[in-house]
Write a protein that holds these residues in place. Structure first.
Motif: not given
Length: 606
Positions: A434, A437, A439, A442, A498, A503, A505, A520, A548
């Motif tokens: 993380t 990232l 944020d 996440c 992204q 959104k 991942a 992520p 997370t």
């Protein structure tokens, strides 16, 4: 000591009591049995020094002079390892200058994930680590040696050399780096061009030019991936000379450090009074130190496997939960690409290893009561090497960061934790980095888009099928399936999605490498699809949740329906034949799961 770090260390010691005791007994037995030059038959010994010069032969006959093994990963295709071409002679000369002998014991393979990324050869990458360990062991098996000098830099090479070295844990072992190349094209610009290529905005010529300006000379790549993470971890574990990790190749300081490392190896042998084998350096406290430093700098997720395997080679049992708990106690102190725009040379200029050691020690985040190749304790590692009046000396390092955008303070870190978390839920356990990232907390809940291999994603991306909120699932990438290749080639297209505002991942039983970035990615998922993991039952459109903040990774499908579903299978024959992959069938079949180090080697059982 920080109480969390102390508690994690203690539980590693307690759960490892039996296996560590067995390991220490093994290396003590080996110490008593060797080196056996004096007990070899005349024919055996003659073979061992047949190619030596007259003086070295006489020294090896005498049994009073140390014989230092050189194990090297040199090849001249890979920039990180090319500088090693001249090291063996430098080491031999340095060792001879203090009255001992050095012999080139063996070479080990060195493959580059940067070259094989997205290609068939990448499926040999992780398995090469265990092959390197066995190669190092073969070189040392002649039992002619009193200590070892290990030459290795990159992703699987250093962990492999550690595994091989620890199997000869009675021998003192010094690791000697070659250093990073000078800074080239800024990493932020390189990433921009890669993403522009993924979007079709620039062509191959522009992409190749950008990559060539980034990777431009001898030395290690300058971003903070697994190679540079290796060097940092090994130094913090006390197996490098202080400040040796990030000195550029071809400089007087680099050459001086190489020679000094060779001489230091002669001082640690059982022939003298300062015997210090690698098996007495790598213990629970030094392993925790290495993990803490990795977390404090946002290092490579590959080490959630490598350091687990290395620990087992030393009779220690380290788990992902240990990583996660240590992460909670460790502040993030650096911003080095992909966790920022600076490179490893900028980190060195900002204060580098000496200041990192000082800050972590002052904050009680490192164990100081540890053995190193330089003696007891880590205070000497707060100093930095310099050439003064033609001599190598160590002087006090900086006491404050020279660039707070690159190297922060414990009081004002970039983030309060080390940016590595364990995710778990009904689908299994995974790790996520993380620290890079946007944020770190996440939370994504979105439909799954499922692929059986990494290459199928390209067509879906180009067709616009991924232009939506989604969690991309790439399965059958685990150790037993195809050797667990890195999937770093997925980063640019997912980054494009992204940036479009979706959104997104990634969930995979494969790896994403030390270059894990802004997308992520729940990686190293275990159990893997090939061994019956629930990821094999995920269907297109299933709702997946990655959080997370809570550590959850959940497949939102009714338990009854999941029980009724048949697990997906995949035809992996194309990944098992060609490019030498058929030669590794036995190793691939014996690899443990990611959380157990993805390892094929035997260690003492619990």
């Amino acid at each position: 000591m920080n109480p969390i770090i102390q508690e994690v260390t203690q539980r590693i010691i307690e759960r490892s009591a039996k296996t560590r005791a067995a390991y220490l007994a093994k290396i003590e037995k080996a110490r008593k049995q060797g080196p056996l030059r004096g007990e070899l038959s005349c024919g055996n010994l003659a073979h061992g020094f047949a190619a030596c010069g007259k003086e070295d032969k006489a020294d090896l006959r005498s049994m009073t002079k140390a014989n230092i093994a050189i194990v090297s990963s040199y090849n001249d295709m890979l920039s990180a390892h090319q500088p090693y071409e001249s090291y063996p002679q430098q080491i031999k000369d340095a060792v001879r200058s203090v009255g001992s002998v050095a012999q080139f014991a063996g070479g080990v393979p060195a493959m580059c994930d940067g070259v094989t990324q997205g290609n068939a050869g990448m499926e040999l990458s992780l398995m090469s680590r265990d092959n390197i360990a066995m190669g190092a062991a073969i070189g040392l098996s002649h039992n002619m040696f009193d200590a070892t000098v290990m030459l290795g830099i990159c992703d699987k090479i250093v962990p492999g050399l550690l595994l091989g070295g620890l199997s000869f844990g009675h021998l003192p072992t010094v690791f000697v780096p070659a250093g990073p190349m000078p800074s080239g094209l800024p990493n932020k610009e390189k990433a921009r061009v890669r993403q522009a290529y993924a979007e079709g905005k620039v062509g191959r010529d522009e992409l190749l030019e950008a990559e060539s300006q980034s990777y431009h000379s001898a030395g290690t790549c300058t971003f903070y991936g697994t190679a540079n993470s290796n060097q940092l971890v090994v130094e913090v574990m006390g197996l490098h000379l202080p400040g040796a990790s990030f000195v550029n190749p071809g400089t007087p300081l680099r050459d001086a450090l190489t020679k000094a490392a060779a001489v230091q190896a002669t001082r640690l042998t059982d022939l003298g009074e300062n015997y210090m084998p690698i098996g007495h350096i790598v213990d629970a406290k030094s392993m925790v130190n290495g993990i803490v430093a990795l977390l404090a700098t946002g290092g490579s997720t590959n080490h959630t496997m490598h350091l687990v395997a290395v620990a087992r080679a030393a009779g220690l049992i380290v788990t992902w939960d240990d990583f996660s708990d240590l992460s909670k106690a460790t502040p993030l102190l650096t911003r080095i690409y992909p966790n920022g725009s600076a490179d490893i040379n900028h980190f060195t200029a900002a204060g580098g290893m000496s200041l990192l050691f000082k800050q972590l020690l002052d904050a009680g985040l490192l164990h100081n009561d540890v053995n190193t190749i330089c003696g007891r304790g880590l205070e000497q590692y707060t100093k930095e090497p310099v050439i003064r009046d033609g001599e190598l000396i160590w002087q006090d390092g900086p006491t404050a960061s020279l660039d707070l955008e690159v190297l922060a303070t414990v009081e004002k870190p970039f983030k309060p934790d080390g940016g590595l978390s364990v995710l778990q839920g009904n689908i299994g356990r995974a790790v996520i980095k993380t620290s890079a990232l946007r944020d770190p907390e996440c939370h994504i809940k979105a439909p799954a888009v499922v692929f059986e291999d990494q290459y199928a994603l390209d067509e879906a991306f180009n067709n616009g099928d991924l232009d939506k909120d989604c969690i991309v699932v790439v399965r059958f990438q685990g150790p037993a399936a195809i050797g667990m290749p890195e999937l770093h080639r997925l980063t640019p297209p997912l980054g494009v999605l992204q940036d479009k505002g979706y959104k997104v991942a990634l969930v995979t039983d494969g790896r994403m490498s030390g270059a894990s970035g802004k997308v992520p990615a729940a990686i190293h998922l275990t159990p893997e699809a090939y061994k019956g993991g629930l990821i094999a039952k995920v269907r297109e459109g299933d709702l997946l949740e990655l959080n997370t903040a809570t550590g959850e990774l959940t497949l939102h499908v009714d338990d009854a329906e999941l029980s009724a579903r048949e697990a997906k299978t995949a035809d992996l024959s194309e990944s098992h034949i060609g490019m030498g992959r058929e030669l590794f069938a036995g190793m691939r079949a014996s690899l443990s799961g990611a959380e157990e180090g993805a390892c094929s080697l035997f260690f003492e059982q619990e």
